[in-house]
Motif scaffolding. Structure first.
Motif, PDB file in Angstrom:
ATOM      1  N   LEU A   1       0.832  -1.195   0.000  1.00 40.66           N
ATOM      2  CA  LEU A   1       0.000   0.000   0.000  1.00 40.66           C
ATOM      3  C   LEU A   1       0.875   1.256   0.000  1.00 40.66           C
ATOM      4  O   LEU A   1       0.603   2.196  -0.737  1.00 40.66           O
ATOM      5  CB  LEU A   1      -0.938  -0.009   1.201  1.00 40.66           C
ATOM      6  CG  LEU A   1      -1.824   1.215   1.365  1.00 40.66           C
ATOM      7  CD1 LEU A   1      -2.764   1.372   0.175  1.00 40.66           C
ATOM      8  CD2 LEU A   1      -2.599   1.137   2.653  1.00 40.66           C
ATOM      9  N   HIS A   2       1.911   1.252   0.825  1.00 39.44           N
ATOM     10  CA  HIS A   2       2.795   2.414   0.936  1.00 39.44           C
ATOM     11  C   HIS A   2       3.392   2.758  -0.429  1.00 39.44           C
ATOM     12  O   HIS A   2       3.329   3.910  -0.885  1.00 39.44           O
ATOM     13  CB  HIS A   2       3.904   2.120   1.950  1.00 39.44           C
ATOM     14  CG  HIS A   2       4.813   3.265   2.207  1.00 39.44           C
ATOM     15  ND1 HIS A   2       5.951   3.474   1.468  1.00 39.44           N
ATOM     16  CD2 HIS A   2       4.764   4.267   3.112  1.00 39.44           C
ATOM     17  CE1 HIS A   2       6.565   4.551   1.910  1.00 39.44           C
ATOM     18  NE2 HIS A   2       5.862   5.056   2.912  1.00 39.44           N
TER      19      HIS A   2
ATOM     20  N   SER B   1       0.098   7.848   9.228  1.00 41.78           N
ATOM     21  CA  SER B   1       0.212   6.610  10.005  1.00 41.78           C
ATOM     22  C   SER B   1       0.832   5.490   9.172  1.00 41.78           C
ATOM     23  O   SER B   1       1.667   4.730   9.674  1.00 41.78           O
ATOM     24  CB  SER B   1      -1.159   6.169  10.511  1.00 41.78           C
ATOM     25  OG  SER B   1      -1.670   7.106  11.419  1.00 41.78           O
ATOM     26  N   ILE B   2       0.436   5.383   7.924  1.00 41.28           N
ATOM     27  CA  ILE B   2       1.001   4.360   7.039  1.00 41.28           C
ATOM     28  C   ILE B   2       2.486   4.612   6.831  1.00 41.28           C
ATOM     29  O   ILE B   2       3.301   3.681   6.865  1.00 41.28           O
ATOM     30  CB  ILE B   2       0.245   4.334   5.694  1.00 41.28           C
ATOM     31  CG1 ILE B   2      -1.177   3.806   5.897  1.00 41.28           C
ATOM     32  CG2 ILE B   2       0.995   3.492   4.655  1.00 41.28           C
ATOM     33  CD1 ILE B   2      -2.087   3.999   4.709  1.00 41.28           C
TER      34      ILE B   2
ATOM     35  N   LEU C   1       8.904   2.203  10.460  1.00 34.90           N
ATOM     36  CA  LEU C   1       9.233   1.388  11.620  1.00 34.90           C
ATOM     37  C   LEU C   1       9.526  -0.055  11.202  1.00 34.90           C
ATOM     38  O   LEU C   1      10.528  -0.641  11.618  1.00 34.90           O
ATOM     39  CB  LEU C   1       8.097   1.421  12.644  1.00 34.90           C
ATOM     40  CG  LEU C   1       8.263   0.512  13.849  1.00 34.90           C
ATOM     41  CD1 LEU C   1       9.420   0.986  14.716  1.00 34.90           C
ATOM     42  CD2 LEU C   1       6.984   0.463  14.654  1.00 34.90           C
ATOM     43  N   MET C   2       8.673  -0.611  10.366  1.00 37.73           N
ATOM     44  CA  MET C   2       8.839  -2.000   9.949  1.00 37.73           C
ATOM     45  C   MET C   2      10.132  -2.216   9.166  1.00 37.73           C
ATOM     46  O   MET C   2      10.712  -3.296   9.207  1.00 37.73           O
ATOM     47  CB  MET C   2       7.637  -2.455   9.101  1.00 37.73           C
ATOM     48  CG  MET C   2       6.344  -2.516   9.883  1.00 37.73           C
ATOM     49  SD  MET C   2       6.434  -3.528  11.368  1.00 37.73           S
ATOM     50  CE  MET C   2       6.757  -5.119  10.665  1.00 37.73           C
ATOM     51  N   ARG C   3      10.604  -1.194   8.504  1.00 37.29           N
ATOM     52  CA  ARG C   3      11.828  -1.315   7.729  1.00 37.29           C
ATOM     53  C   ARG C   3      13.054  -1.452   8.633  1.00 37.29           C
ATOM     54  O   ARG C   3      14.058  -2.019   8.243  1.00 37.29           O
ATOM     55  CB  ARG C   3      11.968  -0.064   6.848  1.00 37.29           C
ATOM     56  CG  ARG C   3      12.765  -0.265   5.643  1.00 37.29           C
ATOM     57  CD  ARG C   3      12.789   0.946   4.763  1.00 37.29           C
ATOM     58  NE  ARG C   3      12.122   2.096   5.352  1.00 37.29           N
ATOM     59  CZ  ARG C   3      11.625   3.096   4.666  1.00 37.29           C
ATOM     60  NH1 ARG C   3      11.706   3.082   3.373  1.00 37.29           N
ATOM     61  NH2 ARG C   3      11.058   4.116   5.246  1.00 37.29           N
ATOM     62  N   HIS C   4      12.972  -0.930   9.854  1.00 37.33           N
ATOM     63  CA  HIS C   4      14.137  -0.885  10.733  1.00 37.33           C
ATOM     64  C   HIS C   4      14.055  -1.788  11.955  1.00 37.33           C
ATOM     65  O   HIS C   4      15.037  -1.921  12.670  1.00 37.33           O
ATOM     66  CB  HIS C   4      14.383   0.560  11.201  1.00 37.33           C
ATOM     67  CG  HIS C   4      14.644   1.492  10.071  1.00 37.33           C
ATOM     68  ND1 HIS C   4      15.815   1.469   9.355  1.00 37.33           N
ATOM     69  CD2 HIS C   4      13.887   2.448   9.508  1.00 37.33           C
ATOM     70  CE1 HIS C   4      15.770   2.389   8.402  1.00 37.33           C
ATOM     71  NE2 HIS C   4      14.602   2.996   8.480  1.00 37.33           N
ATOM     72  N   ILE C   5      12.912  -2.390  12.202  1.00 37.51           N
ATOM     73  CA  ILE C   5      12.760  -3.183  13.428  1.00 37.51           C
ATOM     74  C   ILE C   5      13.408  -4.556  13.243  1.00 37.51           C
ATOM     75  O   ILE C   5      13.358  -5.138  12.174  1.00 37.51           O
ATOM     76  CB  ILE C   5      11.277  -3.294  13.832  1.00 37.51           C
ATOM     77  CG1 ILE C   5      11.162  -3.700  15.278  1.00 37.51           C
ATOM     78  CG2 ILE C   5      10.526  -4.241  12.924  1.00 37.51           C
ATOM     79  CD1 ILE C   5       9.820  -3.412  15.879  1.00 37.51           C
ATOM     80  N   THR C   6      14.036  -5.024  14.296  1.00 39.14           N
ATOM     81  CA  THR C   6      14.654  -6.341  14.303  1.00 39.14           C
ATOM     82  C   THR C   6      14.198  -7.072  15.556  1.00 39.14           C
ATOM     83  O   THR C   6      13.676  -6.468  16.492  1.00 39.14           O
ATOM     84  CB  THR C   6      16.194  -6.242  14.325  1.00 39.14           C
ATOM     85  OG1 THR C   6      16.584  -5.569  15.538  1.00 39.14           O
ATOM     86  CG2 THR C   6      16.718  -5.490  13.112  1.00 39.14           C
TER      87      THR C   6
END
Length: 101
Positions: free
Chosen positions: A1-2, A41-42, A48-53
């Motif tokens: 979606l992004h 928000s998207i 965030l999802m790109r950098h979270i581990t």
């Protein structure tokens, strides 16, 4: 979606946006406040999802739990269920919520 949103908005503008938030601001006169908020928000969620581990999320969980344990006893938390007919509930619709006293 992004990716789909940012590509579509960039194509329609004839330009390039550094992020979805910037695209939302560009179209501020054509989008509602709710639509721009959702776009923001998207954008935040995808960043965030790109950098979270896994190690990062486990460390964050440990930090939150440690903070809660350090502050335990500073108040009481109760689960309250409100109904539309309840006089003690300030919600117009039935809701479940936590109340900290």
């Amino acid at each position: 979606l992004h990716v789909e949103l940012i590509r579509a908005l960039a194509a329609r503008s004839g330009g390039h946006f550094q992020g979805l938030r910037q695209a939302g601001r560009f179209y501020k006169d054509l989008l509602s406040t709710a639509q721009r908020r959702r776009i923001d928000s998207i954008d935040v969620a995808c960043n965030l999802m790109r950098h979270i581990t896994v190690p990062l999320s486990q460390d964050f969980l440990r930090q939150i739990l440690a903070s809660i344990e350090d502050g335990e006893g500073s108040g009481t938390c109760t689960f309250v269920t409100c109904s539309p007919t309840s006089s003690s509930c300030d919600s117009p619709r039935g809701a479940a919520r936590f109340r900290i006293d």
